[in-house]
Structure formats: C-alpha cells, structure tokens
Design a protein around this motif. Structure first.
Motif, PDB file in Angstrom:
ATOM      1  N   THR A  98      25.831  37.817  54.636  1.00  0.00           N
ATOM      2  CA  THR A  98      24.375  37.955  54.579  1.00  0.00           C
ATOM      3  C   THR A  98      23.854  37.707  53.166  1.00  0.00           C
ATOM      4  O   THR A  98      22.834  37.040  52.983  1.00  0.00           O
ATOM      5  N   LEU A  99      24.546  38.240  52.176  1.00  0.00           N
ATOM      6  CA  LEU A  99      24.068  38.166  50.802  1.00  0.00           C
ATOM      7  C   LEU A  99      24.335  36.832  50.116  1.00  0.00           C
ATOM      8  O   LEU A  99      23.568  36.436  49.232  1.00  0.00           O
ATOM      9  N   ALA A 100      25.393  36.142  50.490  1.00  0.00           N
ATOM     10  CA  ALA A 100      25.796  34.914  49.788  1.00  0.00           C
ATOM     11  C   ALA A 100      24.675  33.891  49.629  1.00  0.00           C
ATOM     12  O   ALA A 100      24.476  33.367  48.531  1.00  0.00           O
ATOM     13  N   ILE A 112      31.596  38.905  45.088  1.00  0.00           N
ATOM     14  CA  ILE A 112      33.004  38.744  45.435  1.00  0.00           C
ATOM     15  C   ILE A 112      33.293  39.606  46.655  1.00  0.00           C
ATOM     16  O   ILE A 112      33.088  40.819  46.622  1.00  0.00           O
ATOM     17  N   LEU A 113      33.769  38.978  47.706  1.00  0.00           N
ATOM     18  CA  LEU A 113      34.290  39.716  48.855  1.00  0.00           C
ATOM     19  C   LEU A 113      35.739  40.020  48.517  1.00  0.00           C
ATOM     20  O   LEU A 113      36.536  39.107  48.279  1.00  0.00           O
ATOM     21  N   GLU A 114      36.078  41.310  48.466  1.00  0.00           N
ATOM     22  CA  GLU A 114      37.434  41.688  48.086  1.00  0.00           C
ATOM     23  C   GLU A 114      38.140  42.399  49.223  1.00  0.00           C
ATOM     24  O   GLU A 114      37.587  43.296  49.861  1.00  0.00           O
ATOM     25  N   VAL A 136      30.256  32.803  44.117  1.00  0.00           N
ATOM     26  CA  VAL A 136      30.534  33.449  45.405  1.00  0.00           C
ATOM     27  C   VAL A 136      31.985  33.133  45.758  1.00  0.00           C
ATOM     28  O   VAL A 136      32.319  31.980  46.044  1.00  0.00           O
ATOM     29  N   ILE A 137      32.829  34.174  45.714  1.00  0.00           N
ATOM     30  CA  ILE A 137      34.253  33.970  45.966  1.00  0.00           C
ATOM     31  C   ILE A 137      34.819  35.110  46.814  1.00  0.00           C
ATOM     32  O   ILE A 137      34.176  36.149  46.981  1.00  0.00           O
ATOM     33  N   THR A 144      42.560  33.922  45.106  1.00  0.00           N
ATOM     34  CA  THR A 144      41.117  33.716  45.047  1.00  0.00           C
ATOM     35  C   THR A 144      40.745  32.415  45.756  1.00  0.00           C
ATOM     36  O   THR A 144      41.408  31.393  45.550  1.00  0.00           O
ATOM     37  N   GLN A 145      39.688  32.490  46.556  1.00  0.00           N
ATOM     38  CA  GLN A 145      39.179  31.295  47.245  1.00  0.00           C
ATOM     39  C   GLN A 145      37.675  31.208  47.022  1.00  0.00           C
ATOM     40  O   GLN A 145      36.993  32.241  46.915  1.00  0.00           O
ATOM     41  N   LEU A 146      37.162  29.986  47.017  1.00  0.00           N
ATOM     42  CA  LEU A 146      35.720  29.787  46.872  1.00  0.00           C
ATOM     43  C   LEU A 146      35.015  30.174  48.157  1.00  0.00           C
ATOM     44  O   LEU A 146      35.540  29.982  49.266  1.00  0.00           O
ATOM     45  N   GLY A 147      33.821  30.723  48.039  1.00  0.00           N
ATOM     46  CA  GLY A 147      33.004  31.071  49.184  1.00  0.00           C
ATOM     47  C   GLY A 147      33.476  32.356  49.858  1.00  0.00           C
ATOM     48  O   GLY A 147      34.363  33.042  49.359  1.00  0.00           O
ATOM     49  N   ILE A 148      32.858  32.673  50.965  1.00  0.00           N
ATOM     50  CA  ILE A 148      33.209  33.860  51.734  1.00  0.00           C
ATOM     51  C   ILE A 148      34.180  33.453  52.817  1.00  0.00           C
ATOM     52  O   ILE A 148      33.868  32.649  53.688  1.00  0.00           O
ATOM     53  N   GLN A 149      35.396  33.997  52.749  1.00  0.00           N
ATOM     54  CA  GLN A 149      36.458  33.691  53.701  1.00  0.00           C
ATOM     55  C   GLN A 149      36.738  34.918  54.558  1.00  0.00           C
ATOM     56  O   GLN A 149      36.421  36.041  54.159  1.00  0.00           O
TER      57      GLN A 149
END
Length: 152
Positions: A98-100, A112-114, A136-137, A144-149
């Motif tokens: 939602t926030l990205a 960062i989604l952790e 946004v990672i 670490t990956q780019l974007g929301i995974q």
C-alpha cells in the motif's frame, strides 16, 4: 512529549531491550527535530492506513543499536527511522504494498519490507538513500531485493 496527534517521543524511544540491559536510550537534544519529522511521517502513514500503527523500534542510541544487531549506519541511530506493524490493517507485506507507490506523498525516504529470522515488519525512514533503486526494497534472510517481494 507529544510529537503529533498520535505519536509521542516516549513511543519512538521505547525499547524493551534497552530496559533489559539498563541502556539509557534518551536521544540527544539535537536529534529531537529529526524525531519530530519521523513522527510526522508516521502520522501520515497512520492517516493513510486508517488504523493504529505500532512502532516496534524507533530511535536507538549506538549502544542499543549494537545490542540488537543493527548496522552501524542505521537510520535508527540518527532519529530518521521506525519499524512498524499495523495488525488492524494487515500483514507487513500488505502494508508495504500500500505504501510503496506513496513514498514521496507520505514523506517516506526509504521503505523496507523486512522478513528476518521469522519476524516481519516495515522499516520506514525519512532519509532518502543515495541510490534511488534502494528507496523501496525487501530484505529477507536470503538477502536484499528491489521492490516489494513476497516474504517466505
């Protein structure tokens, strides 16, 4: 000290680990303006999500940051960052998705989604990283990956 409608300074410096270890996690006065900006960002996020958010980690003095295994360059030590969850909204992945697309609108410098060691949270910072792709990672035990995974 009330920083915004829904966030206090005490909330941004609270730490059970600091209490457990007897660490004084009081920020120096020069960092309080940054914590105000962080609280304003969190308020914008709360208003967007429409539910209460819980700060699981905010400001961390260097001693506390080391005790929790934080990186030496952590934005937490400078008052720029907070880790959050919002169970009333959904999972950390749902929150991050939602926030990205709204990072600039909400004053988020980095999202960062952790998902590390079986725990999940969203890290929000007011500081914009020098490498735009790192804004946004996703960070997991696998790296670490780019974007929301999707988290494992």
């Amino acid at each position: 000290m009330q920083l915004t409608k829904n966030f206090t300074l005490a909330e941004l410096v609270a730490s059970s680990k600091a209490a457990q270890l007897g660490i004084d996690n009081t920020p120096p006065p020069e960092l309080v303006p940054r914590l105000v900006l962080t609280a304003q960002m969190l308020q914008a996020v709360r208003d967007k999500l429409g539910v209460a958010i819980t700060v699981t980690s905010g400001y961390r003095c260097r001693q506390l940051n080391q005790a929790v295994g934080g990186v030496t360059s952590s934005d937490h030590t400078q008052g720029h960052a907070a880790d959050i969850v919002a169970p009333g909204y959904g999972t950390p992945t749902q929150i991050a998705r939602t926030l990205a697309p709204l990072v600039s609108v909400l004053g988020i410098g980095q999202l960062i989604l952790e998902g590390v060691k079986g725990k999940q949270w969203v890290h929000l910072s007011t500081r914009v990283p020098t490498v735009p792709a790192n804004r946004v990672i996703t960070i997991t035990d696998r790296g670490t990956q780019l974007g929301i995974q999707e988290l494992p």
